[in-house]
Motif scaffolding. Structure first.
Motif, PDB file in Angstrom:
ATOM      1  N   THR A  97       1.094  -1.400   0.289  1.00 15.92           N
ATOM      2  CA  THR A  97      -0.242  -0.103  -0.051  1.00 15.92           C
ATOM      3  C   THR A  97       0.985   1.368  -0.051  1.00 15.92           C
ATOM      4  O   THR A  97       2.146   1.211   0.199  1.00 15.92           O
ATOM      5  N   SER A  98      -0.099   2.119   0.531  1.00 12.24           N
ATOM      6  CA  SER A  98       0.779   3.422  -0.070  1.00 12.24           C
ATOM      7  C   SER A  98       1.362   3.625   1.360  1.00 12.24           C
ATOM      8  O   SER A  98       2.954   4.598   1.492  1.00 12.24           O
TER       9      SER A  98
ATOM     10  N   ILE B 150      -9.465  -0.815  -4.890  1.00  9.67           N
ATOM     11  CA  ILE B 150      -8.033  -0.887  -4.526  1.00  9.67           C
ATOM     12  C   ILE B 150      -7.229  -0.610  -6.171  1.00  9.67           C
ATOM     13  O   ILE B 150      -7.910  -1.629  -7.132  1.00  9.67           O
TER      14      ILE B 150
ATOM     15  N   THR C  68      -3.290   1.394  -4.548  1.00 10.24           N
ATOM     16  CA  THR C  68      -3.465   2.377  -3.584  1.00 10.24           C
ATOM     17  C   THR C  68      -5.255   2.084  -3.625  1.00 10.24           C
ATOM     18  O   THR C  68      -6.306   1.639  -3.693  1.00 10.24           O
ATOM     19  N   VAL C  69      -5.696   2.245  -2.022  1.00  5.21           N
ATOM     20  CA  VAL C  69      -6.530   2.166  -1.033  1.00  5.21           C
ATOM     21  C   VAL C  69      -8.054   3.488  -0.931  1.00  5.21           C
ATOM     22  O   VAL C  69      -6.791   4.216  -0.276  1.00  5.21           O
TER      23      VAL C  69
ATOM     24  N   SER D 127      -9.313  -6.679  -1.361  1.00  3.94           N
ATOM     25  CA  SER D 127      -9.031  -7.591  -0.898  1.00  3.94           C
ATOM     26  C   SER D 127      -9.096  -8.977  -0.472  1.00  3.94           C
ATOM     27  O   SER D 127     -10.613  -9.105   0.137  1.00  3.94           O
TER      28      SER D 127
END
Length: 82
Positions: free
Chosen positions: A16-17, A34, A43-44, A64
């Motif tokens: 993730t970021s 996502i 990126t969520v 996810s």
């Protein structure tokens, strides 16, 4: 690609970021939140509408695996344990 050790579904890992590892389902999902770039960075977004807007360049959306796994409790809270 790999398989979930609980349910055997096809999945893959992304970062993730915030640099956290996340397991996502292998197949894209139009209801996903996502966006994954070409180097497995994710990126969520809060929901699929926001992800679609952000991914307007044709990016695929993913979900996810924790959301769809039929045995997620086996892994809940295991981060950092040996």
């Amino acid at each position: 690609m790999t398989a979930c050790r609980s349910c055997q579904a096809r999945v893959f890992w992304v970062r993730t970021s915030s640099n956290r590892a996340m397991l996502v389902n292998e197949s894209p999902d139009p209801k996903g939140n996502i966006v994954v770039d070409g180097v497995d960075r994710a990126t969520v977004y809060r929901d699929s509408a926001a992800a679609l807007e952000a991914g307007a360049d044709g990016s695929k959306l993913y979900v996810s695996h924790f959301v769809t796994c039929d045995r997620p409790a086996e892994w809940r809270g295991k981060r950092g344990r040996s």
